[in-house]
Scaffold this active site. Structure first.
Site, PDB file in Angstrom:
ATOM      1  N   GLU A  89       0.843  -1.221   0.000  1.00 47.43           N
ATOM      2  CA  GLU A  89       0.000   0.000   0.000  1.00 47.43           C
ATOM      3  C   GLU A  89       0.870   1.260   0.000  1.00 47.43           C
ATOM      4  O   GLU A  89       0.576   2.252   0.652  1.00 47.43           O
ATOM      5  CB  GLU A  89      -0.940  -0.040   1.217  1.00 47.43           C
TER       6      GLU A  89
HETATM    7  C1  LIG Z   1       2.738  -9.892   0.674  1.00 46.05           C
HETATM    8  C2  LIG Z   1       2.500  -8.847  -0.372  1.00 46.05           C
HETATM    9  C3  LIG Z   1       1.200  -8.542  -0.725  1.00 46.05           C
HETATM   10  C4  LIG Z   1       0.951  -7.578  -1.715  1.00 46.05           C
HETATM   11  N1  LIG Z   1      -0.333  -7.345  -2.125  1.00 46.05           N
HETATM   12  C5  LIG Z   1      -0.561  -6.562  -3.214  1.00 46.05           C
HETATM   13  C6  LIG Z   1      -1.862  -6.453  -3.790  1.00 46.05           C
HETATM   14  O1  LIG Z   1      -2.828  -7.014  -3.294  1.00 46.05           O
HETATM   15  N2  LIG Z   1      -2.007  -5.709  -4.920  1.00 46.05           N
HETATM   16  C7  LIG Z   1      -0.972  -5.073  -5.503  1.00 46.05           C
HETATM   17  O2  LIG Z   1      -1.172  -4.424  -6.530  1.00 46.05           O
HETATM   18  N3  LIG Z   1       0.280  -5.160  -4.979  1.00 46.05           N
HETATM   19  C8  LIG Z   1       0.511  -5.878  -3.859  1.00 46.05           C
HETATM   20  N4  LIG Z   1       1.763  -5.991  -3.327  1.00 46.05           N
HETATM   21  C9  LIG Z   1       2.855  -5.253  -3.947  1.00 46.05           C
HETATM   22  C10 LIG Z   1       3.335  -4.099  -3.093  1.00 46.05           C
HETATM   23  O3  LIG Z   1       2.385  -3.074  -3.091  1.00 46.05           O
HETATM   24  C11 LIG Z   1       4.708  -3.677  -3.650  1.00 46.05           C
HETATM   25  O4  LIG Z   1       5.629  -4.683  -3.264  1.00 46.05           O
HETATM   26  C12 LIG Z   1       5.131  -2.324  -3.168  1.00 46.05           C
HETATM   27  O5  LIG Z   1       4.325  -1.333  -3.736  1.00 46.05           O
HETATM   28  C13 LIG Z   1       6.590  -2.019  -3.519  1.00 46.05           C
HETATM   29  O6  LIG Z   1       6.891  -2.318  -4.838  1.00 46.05           O
HETATM   30  P1  LIG Z   1       8.158  -3.223  -5.167  1.00 46.05           P
HETATM   31  O7  LIG Z   1       8.084  -4.452  -4.366  1.00 46.05           O
HETATM   32  O8  LIG Z   1       8.273  -3.353  -6.628  1.00 46.05           O
HETATM   33  O9  LIG Z   1       9.394  -2.388  -4.614  1.00 46.05           O
HETATM   34  P2  LIG Z   1      10.140  -1.190  -5.372  1.00 46.05           P
HETATM   35  O10 LIG Z   1       9.164  -0.245  -5.925  1.00 46.05           O
HETATM   36  O11 LIG Z   1      11.161  -1.767  -6.282  1.00 46.05           O
HETATM   37  O12 LIG Z   1      10.869  -0.484  -4.155  1.00 46.05           O
HETATM   38  C14 LIG Z   1      12.090  -0.989  -3.570  1.00 46.05           C
HETATM   39  C15 LIG Z   1      12.591   0.061  -2.570  1.00 46.05           C
HETATM   40  O13 LIG Z   1      12.898   1.270  -3.273  1.00 46.05           O
HETATM   41  C16 LIG Z   1      12.161   2.348  -2.742  1.00 46.05           C
HETATM   42  N5  LIG Z   1      11.745   3.215  -3.840  1.00 46.05           N
HETATM   43  C17 LIG Z   1      11.163   2.870  -5.001  1.00 46.05           C
HETATM   44  N6  LIG Z   1      10.931   3.944  -5.749  1.00 46.05           N
HETATM   45  C18 LIG Z   1      11.367   5.009  -5.067  1.00 46.05           C
HETATM   46  C19 LIG Z   1      11.415   6.412  -5.310  1.00 46.05           C
HETATM   47  N7  LIG Z   1      10.907   6.945  -6.426  1.00 46.05           N
HETATM   48  N8  LIG Z   1      11.958   7.204  -4.367  1.00 46.05           N
HETATM   49  C20 LIG Z   1      12.426   6.686  -3.220  1.00 46.05           C
HETATM   50  N9  LIG Z   1      12.413   5.374  -2.938  1.00 46.05           N
HETATM   51  C21 LIG Z   1      11.890   4.553  -3.848  1.00 46.05           C
HETATM   52  C22 LIG Z   1      10.969   1.743  -2.025  1.00 46.05           C
HETATM   53  O14 LIG Z   1      10.521   2.581  -0.980  1.00 46.05           O
HETATM   54  C23 LIG Z   1      11.554   0.431  -1.521  1.00 46.05           C
HETATM   55  O15 LIG Z   1      12.191   0.643  -0.290  1.00 46.05           O
HETATM   56  C24 LIG Z   1       2.032  -6.904  -2.323  1.00 46.05           C
HETATM   57  C25 LIG Z   1       3.334  -7.211  -1.935  1.00 46.05           C
HETATM   58  C26 LIG Z   1       3.573  -8.180  -0.992  1.00 46.05           C
HETATM   59  C27 LIG Z   1       4.996  -8.513  -0.649  1.00 46.05           C
END
Ligand SMILES: Cc1cc2nc3c(=O)[nH]c(=O)nc-3n(C[C@H](O)[C@H](O)[C@H](O)COP(=O)(O)OP(=O)(O)OC[C@H]3O[C@@H](n4cnc5c(N)ncnc54)[C@H](O)[C@@H]3O)c2cc1C
Length: 619
Positions: free
Chosen positions: A444
């Protein structure tokens, strides 16, 4: 605090709802006129019963059993089936949904209090009804009358469940990079693409799953502006509402996670065979706009999820500290025959428990208050009050989401520490809480993204009106209680911390205006923590002032005029002990935790840029 073996902070929940917020006021509005404090109490008691008797027993079972993926199908822990039936039949999925739309019509603040108990009881279980509510609320808010008639009743009753499908391999935090496609074909769109990490994306709890999918129509502009939102059922629905053929939505697998193992986290492939039908919600390219309108609700929910687990960890740690006998009192260290004492007698354990208590009670106040603002924003007849409530929600939501979940993770870690070696082992519940709660700082919108939202958007929104409204509220509180006979001195500390926060905000505005947008973002997370610390100090002091009066009334009734007599009343009467705890918690927070605001501000105002300056090769 206890309800069977599953501890619940019912007394503090009621304190925040009635004594601090005064939610009974809501019953004066037409929307809530059928409710009263008595009916709210009944709802809370019913919720506590369901949480303790039906949901809590699922928790460790779900952790051990997990979800099983087999040939494209997912089996949830067996015990979830009966609990989901009871939860749905009790009307809990739609607790705060209007009665006309098939809900119980409860205020958000009361529904949220029941949700605290359900989530704490088994947070992997509550992801299924939680996502169902989120998806159904999208349809309720933005669907056509036909769409509402088609989906809502079955979703709110748990016959069908729902999901939110945003994330793709290349589009996590960067939602604008979503590639999933939607091609118009008659009255529907053909959906094609892969979504990952989808909570409750596939399971055997319900006969159908309704996915809310973000996708891009043909020729849509790039970025978030080109996203549209679609309803995509797992199984197509015939005109008469009965189930039709599969809709070409296939689960490619589930994740193996550190926590919330009973919640299925799925890869979903939409339209591998070119036959996945989606139905648009709202208009083309409105997707992110619609999602944004539901975002506060979803972020409040995740903030609550984190907090509920942190609070439960505190309750378990407290229980353990009263039972575990180890060592002697520090004043009797040299006496080998000194009685062995429970570890709650040791100063370091007391400091840890006090830290957890103060955070738990402060976070509850913050989260419930946000829900109450949402209630008032819905019913207020005075447009100024309505706008004020909306502003406060917008400002506080990143703090609710990120501060609560970060602190909650630390609370679970402290709870392990209080348990010593046993805390690290599976037969005590706190290690699971630590694993389960971690996700709340990630999904979220990661907490880093929340902090950027606070600093980069919310501080300057409406020309700073949100933050100025908040400051006015805190200033008025300080002025009102500056002369308080016992708590007045803490107002000066709150004022100093608030002024320090304001200085840091001004510093960000200046650096950004001078063409350096990176510096505020570098410090966005510590800034959000400062904000949380000031807000919690304010809310805890507010509680202490209420508690002081109530405690005084109890003393007077008992005829307890001397400190000794008052100490005896506190020992004998649970209510007196409760109010006394409130005063101590506020004092502890202001003197032990609030000073961190100054040290964070020293760093922010100091201007050091080494984390930005360091060449990547030098890391
Ligand atoms: C158990 C679980 C349930 C989930 N459920 C859902 C769901 O129901 N529906 C859905 O759509 N998604 C879901 N997600 C996905 C979740 O919302 C994402 O994992 C989350 O938004 C982060 O994206 P990412 O994992 O690609 O990390 P990334 O976006 O790659 O981020 C990696 C790190 O980099 C940082 N970062 C990234 N971009 C920036 C920036 N521009 N500036 C500063 N820092 C940055 C982030 O804060 C993080 O610390 C789920 C994930 C998990 C693990």
């Amino acid at each position: 605090m206890s309800n069977g073996t599953f501890p619940i902070s019912l007394r503090d929940m009621k304190f925040v709802l009635y004594e601090q917020l005064g939610i009974e006021r809501l019953c004066q509005f037409d929307k809530f006129k059928d409710f009263s404090r008595e009916t709210f109490d009944m709802v809370l008691e019913e919720g506590a019963k369901l949480a303790a008797e039906v949901i809590a027993p699922l928790n460790s079972v779900a952790d051990k059993e997990g979800c099983i993926f087999e040939k494209g199908r997912v089996k949830v822990p067996q015990a979830f089936h009966d609990a989901f039936k009871k939860y749905s039949e009790g009307g809990w999925i739609a607790a705060s949904v209007d009665a006309e739309a098939g809900g119980q019509g409860l205020p958000e603040s009361v529904a949220l209090a029941t949700a605290e108990m359900f989530v704490a009881a088994c947070c992997s279980f509550t992801t299924y009804p939680g996502l169902t509510r989120g998806c159904a609320n999208l349809i309720q808010s933005f669907g056509t009358p036909e769409q509402k008639a088609f989906y809502l009743e079955k979703m709110y009753s748990g016959q069908w469940t729902g999901t939110m499908c945003l994330t793709e391999p290349q589009a996590g935090s960067a939602v604008g990079d979503v590639k999933c496609q939607a091609k118009k074909e008659g009255d529907h769109y053909l959906i094609n693409g892969t979504k990952i990490f989808i909570t409750a994306g596939e399971h055997n709890l319900a006969e159908n799953i309704i996915h809310a999918v973000l996708a891009r129509t043909e020729n849509a502009p790039p970025g978030t502006k080109g996203l549209s939102l679609f309803i995509v059922p797992k199984i197509r629905i015939n005109g008469d509402g009965s189930l039709g053929e599969p809709n070409d939505v296939n689960c490619g697998g589930i994740e193996h996670k550190m926590g919330i193992k009973g919640s299925s986290t799925c890869t979903l492939n939409f339209g591998d065979n070119g036959k996945c039908h989606g139905y648009i919600l709202g208009q083309e390219n409105q997707g992110i706009q619609l999602m944004f309108q539901m975002m506060n609700e979803a972020r409040l929910g995740v903030g609550l999820q984190g907090f509920a687990l942190g609070n439960l960890a505190y309750l378990y740690a407290l229980k353990y500290a009263k039972e575990r006998i180890q060592g002697v009192e520090i004043t009797k260290l040299r006496d080998p025959n000194a009685p062995r004492v429970p570890i709650i007698k040791h100063p370091d354990i007391r400091r840890t428990l006090m830290t957890m208590k103060a955070y738990a009670e402060g976070l509850r106040a913050l989260i419930y208050r946000s829900a109450y603002y949402a209630d008032l924003a819905r019913v207020a007849t005075d447009p100024k009050e309505k706008e004020y409530c909306e502003n406060m929600i917008d400002l506080l939501i990143p703090v609710v989401k990120a501060y609560s979940t970060d602190i909650a993770f630390r609370m679970t870690e402290w709870a392990i520490q209080v348990h010593g070696g046993y805390g690290y082992c599976g037969e005590y519940p706190v290690e699971q809480l630590c694993r389960d709660v971690k996700i709340t700082s990630i999904y979220e919108g990661t907490n880093g993204i929340q902090a950027m939202d606070l600093v980069g958007r919310k501080l300057s929104l409406k020309k700073g009106a949100l933050v100025m409204g908040w400051m006015k509220e805190v200033n008025e509180f300080i002025e009102k209680h500056r002369a308080h006979p016992t708590l007045g001195s803490f107002m000066a500390q709150l004022e100093q911390a608030k002024n320090t926060l304001v200085n840091a905000s001004m510093h960000f505005a200046k650096t950004a205006a001078s063409g350096d947008p990176l510096y505020p973002m570098l410090h966005a997370c510590p800034y959000l923590e400062m904000f949380g610390e000031v807000e919690l100090a304010y809310l805890l002091l507010d509680q202490a002032i209420i508690a002081k009066d109530k405690l005084q009334a109890i003393f007077e009734k008992a005829g307890a005029a001397t400190p000794e007599a008052q100490a005896k009343v506190i020992e004998d009467q649970a209510e007196a002990a409760f109010y006394s705890g409130k005063i101590h918690a506020a004092e502890f927070f202001v003197t032990n935790i609030l000073p961190q605001v100054q040290s964070r501000a020293t760093t922010i105002l100091g201007g050091n840029r080494s984390a930005l300056a360091i060449p990547e090769a030098a890391f």
